[in-house]
Design an enzyme around this catalytic site. Structure first.
Site, PDB file in Angstrom:
ATOM      1  CG  ASN A 155      -0.406  -0.217   2.494  1.00 12.98           C
ATOM      2  OD1 ASN A 155       0.621  -0.899   2.389  1.00 12.98           O
ATOM      3  ND2 ASN A 155      -0.838   0.232   3.552  1.00 12.98           N
ATOM      4  CB  CYS A 287      -2.812   0.065   8.564  1.00 11.98           C
ATOM      5  SG  CYS A 287      -1.563   1.028   8.969  1.00 11.98           S
ATOM      6  CD  GLU A 468       7.435  -0.162  12.537  1.00  9.50           C
ATOM      7  OE1 GLU A 468       6.785   0.365  11.969  1.00  9.50           O
ATOM      8  OE2 GLU A 468       8.001  -1.270  12.106  1.00  9.50           O
TER       9      GLU A 468
HETATM   10  N1  LIG Z   1      -0.382  -2.544   6.975  1.00  9.91           N
HETATM   11  C1  LIG Z   1      -1.453  -3.227   6.917  1.00  9.91           C
HETATM   12  O1  LIG Z   1      -2.254  -3.078   7.778  1.00  9.91           O
HETATM   13  C2  LIG Z   1      -1.720  -3.929   5.427  1.00  9.91           C
HETATM   14  C3  LIG Z   1      -2.891  -4.552   5.845  1.00  9.91           C
HETATM   15  N2  LIG Z   1      -3.111  -5.327   4.574  1.00  9.91           N
HETATM   16  C4  LIG Z   1      -4.408  -6.371   4.629  1.00  9.91           C
HETATM   17  O2  LIG Z   1      -4.062  -7.605   4.154  1.00  9.91           O
HETATM   18  C5  LIG Z   1      -4.785  -7.996   3.165  1.00  9.91           C
HETATM   19  C6  LIG Z   1      -4.119  -8.857   2.272  1.00  9.91           C
HETATM   20  O3  LIG Z   1      -3.195  -8.186   1.736  1.00  9.91           O
HETATM   21  P1  LIG Z   1      -1.939  -9.015   1.313  1.00  9.91           P
HETATM   22  O4  LIG Z   1      -1.250  -8.283   0.452  1.00  9.91           O
HETATM   23  O5  LIG Z   1      -2.212 -10.255   0.858  1.00  9.91           O
HETATM   24  O6  LIG Z   1      -1.205  -9.013   2.787  1.00  9.91           O
HETATM   25  P2  LIG Z   1      -0.058  -9.754   3.389  1.00  9.91           P
HETATM   26  O7  LIG Z   1       0.134  -9.688   4.655  1.00  9.91           O
HETATM   27  O8  LIG Z   1      -0.330 -11.012   2.718  1.00  9.91           O
HETATM   28  O9  LIG Z   1       1.505  -8.922   2.484  1.00  9.91           O
HETATM   29  C7  LIG Z   1       2.271  -8.381   3.202  1.00  9.91           C
HETATM   30  C8  LIG Z   1       3.549  -8.686   3.058  1.00  9.91           C
HETATM   31  O10 LIG Z   1       3.859 -10.043   3.574  1.00  9.91           O
HETATM   32  C9  LIG Z   1       4.401 -11.154   2.498  1.00  9.91           C
HETATM   33  N3  LIG Z   1       3.901 -12.370   2.708  1.00  9.91           N
HETATM   34  C10 LIG Z   1       2.631 -12.958   2.430  1.00  9.91           C
HETATM   35  N4  LIG Z   1       2.534 -14.159   2.950  1.00  9.91           N
HETATM   36  C11 LIG Z   1       3.856 -14.218   3.787  1.00  9.91           C
HETATM   37  C12 LIG Z   1       4.199 -15.382   4.476  1.00  9.91           C
HETATM   38  N5  LIG Z   1       3.626 -16.606   4.549  1.00  9.91           N
HETATM   39  N6  LIG Z   1       5.687 -15.343   5.055  1.00  9.91           N
HETATM   40  C13 LIG Z   1       6.340 -14.170   4.855  1.00  9.91           C
HETATM   41  N7  LIG Z   1       5.768 -13.149   4.201  1.00  9.91           N
HETATM   42  C14 LIG Z   1       4.586 -13.204   3.670  1.00  9.91           C
HETATM   43  C15 LIG Z   1       3.842 -10.269   1.256  1.00  9.91           C
HETATM   44  O11 LIG Z   1       4.354 -11.022  -0.046  1.00  9.91           O
HETATM   45  C16 LIG Z   1       4.036  -8.980   1.548  1.00  9.91           C
HETATM   46  O12 LIG Z   1       5.140  -8.616   1.351  1.00  9.91           O
HETATM   47  C17 LIG Z   1      -5.434  -6.517   2.705  1.00  9.91           C
HETATM   48  O13 LIG Z   1      -6.571  -6.713   2.135  1.00  9.91           O
HETATM   49  C18 LIG Z   1      -5.588  -5.878   3.949  1.00  9.91           C
HETATM   50  O14 LIG Z   1      -6.675  -6.024   4.622  1.00  9.91           O
HETATM   51  C19 LIG Z   1      -2.422  -5.566   3.490  1.00  9.91           C
HETATM   52  C20 LIG Z   1      -1.139  -4.615   3.513  1.00  9.91           C
HETATM   53  C21 LIG Z   1      -0.903  -3.814   4.516  1.00  9.91           C
HETATM   54  N1  LIG Z   2       1.726   0.794   8.509  1.00 10.81           N
HETATM   55  C1  LIG Z   2       1.033   1.873   7.490  1.00 10.81           C
HETATM   56  C2  LIG Z   2       1.047   2.831   7.472  1.00 10.81           C
HETATM   57  C3  LIG Z   2       2.144   3.665   8.368  1.00 10.81           C
HETATM   58  C4  LIG Z   2       2.283   5.115   8.281  1.00 10.81           C
HETATM   59  C5  LIG Z   2       3.308   5.670   8.849  1.00 10.81           C
HETATM   60  O1  LIG Z   2       4.125   5.214   9.759  1.00 10.81           O
HETATM   61  O2  LIG Z   2       3.017   6.950   8.763  1.00 10.81           O
HETATM   62  C6  LIG Z   2       0.282   0.971   6.682  1.00 10.81           C
HETATM   63  O3  LIG Z   2      -0.746   1.495   6.036  1.00 10.81           O
HETATM   64  O4  LIG Z   2       0.326  -0.253   6.586  1.00 10.81           O
END
Ligand SMILES: NC(=O)C1=CN([C@@H]2O[C@H](COP(=O)(O)OP(=O)(O)OC[C@H]3O[C@@H](n4cnc5c(N)ncnc54)[C@H](O)[C@@H]3O)[C@@H](O)[C@H]2O)C=CC1
Ligand SMILES: N/C(=C\C=C\C(=O)O)C(=O)O
Length: 487
Positions: A155, A287, A468
């Site tokens: 994101n 997030c 962090e």
């Molecule tokens: N910071 C946040 O809160 C975020 C939340 N999301 C949420 O997660 C949902 C799914 O998005 P994804 O891209 O599938 O998130 P994800 O958690 O699968 O991906 C984040 C990172 O983790 C890696 N990853 C995935 N599976 C892994 C594993 N088994 N071991 C180690 N690394 C792994 C991915 O390749 C990517 O680099 C989104 O719809 C959203 O709801 C997604 C991105 C950021």
């Molecule tokens: N971790 C995320 C946002 C962080 C923002 C910041 O450090 O200012 C996210 O969207 O996953």
């Protein structure tokens, strides 16, 4: 068509060299739905090579003074800044976000991440206590942990990746980073700047590919003692399981179901546009985005009217359009997931007041296959509905009324997440009182996403483990030792 165009082909960056991979995965331009780049599909072999490089680089890098390391980080920040426009264009194309956001937020913050940790690493002090009756002096020393594994999401690609790399290397660790396979381009571009910045080979290694293959190989590697992860809760669970046999140190920054609480004495002139932004910035793919808006009953109709008017002005456009407020969502699968929530809300009898399925989205012919949707506002929805409980991570927000302070705190806290909240009121006593009672790692009152990088950032409950920030990241990326001197 993909086959007739020259695709951008990325390579891993290991030990200061770009290395091709045996296999690749397609990466899509979210604004057209076409393949435009190929990302290494790395696995165990590449992680092994990166560990070797990081291990070899560790003694030299960790022995440098904080001042020397800070100089390197400053040079890297300068080089990123000189490439700001090129990086912003690439981030916007790769992720689907607007060029304006990439130019004003993503890349400037990536630059700032290096500058910030270059500066903050110079100002840490250690603890010391005396025990005169025993003739003892006690003090702590800190040392870098070793090889840090860094896994970041799609994101805010460069923004979140550099938020991990900068503190890790400032503290003297070497790193192996794995960006999301969906958005790898700017990480690869940054690798081209490392040598010029003076980052020695092996200090920063980047292995591209999917979570299940290269991500798990990194997390499971016994010589990588700490993992910093930002992403979804299910992935965090998997990482925790894989790390457990090695007792790894984990920092987990996860999702949110963030409430905005709007009291009747809120300044709506500021609250409405900010809440539109907090709901829909970056397509709602942050997030910290608001997805549950609680409005005090006496101003509910007025707020809703103004909020809908402002949402309708939130322009969805192609990412390169500088007047667009919102671009494309990250992937077809994600778009479908977000839409499925709206379908469920409708089936439950909720009202969709604007956006998906209500208003018409107009796009140029070339972008008809892109992953666009309109910002969507839902009302008449129960707190138990999945749209009010689960992280949607898209441009969808629910607006519901409340009566009392006590009631709204209870309802705001009634989800498994606890990341970020906003509180709107002109009564300073109330904002402080409510902020203290919210189960949320971050509370913004009468504003949103004003970041003070010195202070702890992170979530409670299922929103994460650890924090962090200047001190927190320093503590995470260093090992502390207590020494007692008997004199
Ligand atoms: N910071 C946040 O809160 C975020 C939340 N999301 C949420 O997660 C949902 C799914 O998005 P994804 O891209 O599938 O998130 P994800 O958690 O699968 O991906 C984040 C990172 O983790 C890696 N990853 C995935 N599976 C892994 C594993 N088994 N071991 C180690 N690394 C792994 C991915 O390749 C990517 O680099 C989104 O719809 C959203 O709801 C997604 C991105 C950021
Ligand atoms: N971790 C995320 C946002 C962080 C923002 C910041 O450090 O200012 C996210 O969207 O996953």
């Amino acid at each position: 068509m993909a086959g007739t165009k020259t695709l951008l082909v990325l390579e891993n960056f290991i030990g200061g060299r770009f290395l091709p991979c045996n296999s690749y995965i397609d990466s899509y331009d979210p604004s057209t739905g076409e393949v435009y780049s190929r990302v290494p599909d790395s696995g165990k072999e590449e992680v092994e090579a990166a560990v070797e490089a990081a291990r070899a680089a560790f003694p030299g890098w960790s022995a440098r003074s904080p001042q020397e390391r800070a100089q390197v980080l400053h040079r890297l920040a300068d080089l990123l800044e000189q490439s700001l426009e090129e990086l912003a264009q690439a981030e916007s194309k790769d992720q689907g976000k607007t060029i304006t956001l990439a130019r004003t937020v993503d890349i400037p913050r990536s630059v700032q991440n290096f500058r910030f940790f270059a500066s903050s690493i110079l100002h840490h002090t250690s603890e010391c206590t005396q025990m005169d009756h025993m003739g003892c002096l006690h003090y702590t020393v800190r040392a870098p942990v070793g090889i840090a594994g860094l896994i970041s999401p799609w994101n805010l690609p460069l923004y979140l990746l550099t938020w991990k790399i900068a503190p890790a290397i400032a503290a003297g660790n070497t790193v192996i980073a794995k960006p999301s396979e969906l958005t790898s381009v700017t990480a690869w571009m940054m690798c081209k700047l490392l040598e010029k910045a003076g980052v020695p080979p092996g200090v920063v290694n980047i292995v591209f590919g999917t979570g299940p293959r290269v991500g798990e190989a990194l997390v499971s590697h016994p010589e990588v003692p700490l993992i910093s992860f930002t992403g979804s809760q299910p992935t965090a669970e998997r990482i925790t399981q894989l790390s457990a046999p090695h007792c790894k140190r984990l920092s987990l920054e996860l999702g949110g179901k963030n409430p905005a609480i709007i009291f009747e004495d809120a300044n709506l002139e500021e609250c409405v546009p900010t809440t539109v932004r907090s709901s829909f910035a970056n397509q709602g793919e942050i997030c910290l985005c608001t997805s549950r808006i609680f409005v005090q009953k006496s101003i509910y109709s007025e707020f809703l009217k103004r909020f809908l008017e402002a949402t309708r002005l939130w322009k969805v456009g192609i990412p390169s359009d500088p007047s667009a407020s919102m671009g494309a969502l990250i992937s077809k699968a994600h778009l479908e997931k977000v839409r499925s929530y709206i379908k469920k809300a409708r089936a439950e009898g909720a009202q969709i007041l604007c956006g998906e399925g209500v208003d018409k989205l107009s796009l140029p012919p070339r972008n008809q296959g892109g992953y666009f949707m309109l910002p969507t506002v839902i009302t008449d929805i129960k707190d138990e509905s999945c749209c009010m409980k689960e992280e949607i991570f898209g441009p969808v927000t629910c607006v519901v009324p409340f009566d009392s302070e006590e009631e709204v705190i209870k309802r705001a806290n009634s989800v498994k997440y606890g990341l970020a909240a906003t509180v709107w009121s002109s009564n300073v006593g109330r904002v402080h009182r409510v902020a203290k009672k919210l189960q949320s790692g971050l509370v913004w009152t009468n504003c949103w996403l004003i970041r003070e990088l010195n202070l702890p950032f992170g979530g409670m409950k299922s929103s994460g483990v650890g924090r962090e920030g200047a001190k927190d990241s320093y503590e995470f990326f260093t090992e502390v030792k207590t020494i007692t001197i008997k004199h």
